[in-house]
Design a protein around this motif. Structure first.
Motif, short mmCIF file in Angstrom:
data_model
loop_
_atom_site.label_atom_id
_atom_site.label_comp_id
_atom_site.label_asym_id
_atom_site.label_seq_id
_atom_site.Cartn_x
_atom_site.Cartn_y
_atom_site.Cartn_z
N ARG A 6 28.96 49.80 42.74
CA ARG A 6 30.48 49.76 43.20
C ARG A 6 30.67 48.68 44.04
O ARG A 6 29.91 48.42 44.96
CB ARG A 6 30.99 51.00 43.84
N ILE A 20 33.17 48.21 39.20
CA ILE A 20 31.99 48.93 38.90
C ILE A 20 31.21 48.12 38.00
O ILE A 20 32.00 47.28 37.13
CB ILE A 20 32.15 50.35 38.30
N ASP A 74 32.48 38.94 45.36
CA ASP A 74 32.70 40.36 45.82
C ASP A 74 31.45 40.61 46.38
O ASP A 74 30.46 40.29 45.94
CB ASP A 74 33.22 41.10 44.67
N LYS A 126 42.74 41.01 36.39
CA LYS A 126 42.09 41.64 37.60
C LYS A 126 40.68 42.06 37.09
O LYS A 126 40.90 42.75 35.98
CB LYS A 126 42.87 42.73 37.96
N LYS A 136 33.37 46.14 46.74
CA LYS A 136 34.27 46.36 47.59
C LYS A 136 35.71 46.15 46.86
O LYS A 136 36.60 47.16 47.38
CB LYS A 136 34.49 45.32 48.50
N SER A 137 35.99 45.46 46.00
CA SER A 137 37.20 45.56 45.26
C SER A 137 37.66 46.70 44.61
O SER A 137 38.92 46.92 44.00
CB SER A 137 37.37 44.23 44.44
N GLY A 138 36.61 47.48 44.24
CA GLY A 138 36.73 48.58 43.09
C GLY A 138 36.04 48.37 41.89
O GLY A 138 36.01 49.11 41.27
#
Ligand code: NDP
Length: 333
Positions: free
Chosen positions: A219, A225, A191, A143, A221-223
């Motif tokens: 930042r 950074i 992303d 991830k 969308k998926s988180g």
């Protein structure tokens, strides 16, 4: 064949794009337009271009199918709209315009006219970035958690002109390089950014209130950074692009460049692996995709929407640096 007209007797056309057009089996550079008739003639003869004109109307009246726009940034909108109205396909340099609202107007006009419109974000065409995107999509780093972009360079002396002196021409490092980082982050991560916070500086090269260095925190969308560093004044920094995930890290070195160079390392629990990738010229690949899109096969490697995204991101970065607050990125597409 695809007959191209160049709008702008620019450095980038001379260094990369004329060759990229001629590298296509069906690509021809038919004419060049410069605002100065003498420069147009000199540029045409230096680069073996058959016709030289000094107005956009004259260029659009010539026997051409597509235009490549590489003038200074404040001119892209008006020239793009004129080319679209004349029914020519348009490959436009970044930033597409000075504001994302203007860019949206141009991209909407292109859609309504049914012509092909692309943004010349070359880094999507780099084998290194495509290898990273594929590795991430295949789950090789697990991830994705964070990304770091190192894109602070030294602006070569021959380019130390409007970029560091003319705010009204869209100068400054954010419109010049942050747009590329926005696009490359979107492409590699698959992303979209939602928020940005930026500090900019004037470290001694740019004047007239323009910034020549920027550090941004993003930042997605998926988180995920990310951090990015863009600059004109760091001679010895080198470039790079890293993505760190739960199961591995991708570490690319010397890849934020115009040439098909650099390396990509994948580091996981099983050790380190150098990823191999295609070394085709970035701009040649961009042109090939564009010619295919004209034939109805797929889309340009970076579309008009991609150009709107990168400009909306740069705009948000500039606003953040001015206000001292983080800014949401929403191109409203
Ligand atoms: P240049 O400064 O070389 O050219 C921009 C304009 O400046 C030209 O259209 C020309 O106007 C004028 N000009 C150029 N040289 C001279 C000269 N010697 N004397 C007088 N006028 C001159 O720009 P770049 O090639 O660096 O950039 C052009 C565009 O391409 C920008 O939008 C930039 O952001 C983009 N770019 C994109 C890159 C990418 O990899 N995607 C890389 C580099 C730039 P005229 O045509 O009227 O003669």
């Amino acid at each position: 064949s695809v007959r191209w007209g160049l709008i702008g007797a620019s450095t980038i056309a001379k260094q990369f794009m004329i060759n990229a057009i001629r590298a296509q089996a069906d690509g021809e550079v038919a004419a060049v337009m410069s605002s100065n008739p003498e420069r147009a003639k000199a540029y045409a003869s230096e680069n073996g271009i058959p016709a030289a004109v000094s107005t956009v109307d004259a260029l659009l009246g010539a026997d051409i199918d597509a235009v490549y726009i590489s003038t200074t940034n404040e001119l892209h909108l008006e020239q793009g709209l004129a080319a679209i109205e004349a029914g020519k396909h348009v490959l436009c340099e970044k930033p597409l315009a000075l504001t994302s609202v203007d860019a949206k107007q141009m991209v909407a006009a292109a859609k309504a006219a049914g012509i092909v419109f692309g943004t010349n974000h070359h880094l999507r065409n780099a084998g290194a970035h495509r290898a990273m995107r594929e590795a991430i999509a295949a789950g090789r780093i697990g991830k994705p958690i964070a990304a770091r972009v190192f894109h602070s360079v030294f602006l070569p002396e021959n380019l130390q002109g409007w970029r560091i002196t003319r705010p009204e021409a869209g100068g400054g490092v954010v419109l010049d390089i942050t747009v590329h980082d926005a696009d490359t982050l979107r492409f590699v991560l698959g992303d979209d950014p939602v928020e940005i916070s930026a500090f900019t500086q004037s470290a001694g090269m740019a004047g007239s209130g323009l910034e020549d260095g920027a550090m941004c925190i993003w930042r997605f969308k998926s988180g995920v950074i990310a951090q990015s560093h863009e600059g004109f004044t760091t001679k010895f920094a080198g470039t790079g692009f890293e993505v760190h995930g739960s199961e591995g890290s991708l570490i690319a070195t010397n890849v934020m460049t115009q040439k098909p160079v650099g390396s990509v390392l994948l580091r996981t629990a099983s050790g380190e692996e150098e990823l191999s990738f295609d070394r085709e010229d970035l701009y040649t690949r961009s042109l090939r995709q564009f010619h295919a899109a004209i034939r109805g096969e797929g889309q340009p490697s970076a579309t008009g929407e991609d150009g709107i995204w990168s400009l909306a991101s740069a705009e948000a970065a500039l606003q953040s640096s001015k206000t001292g607050k983080s800014v949401m990125i929403d191109p409203q597409l």
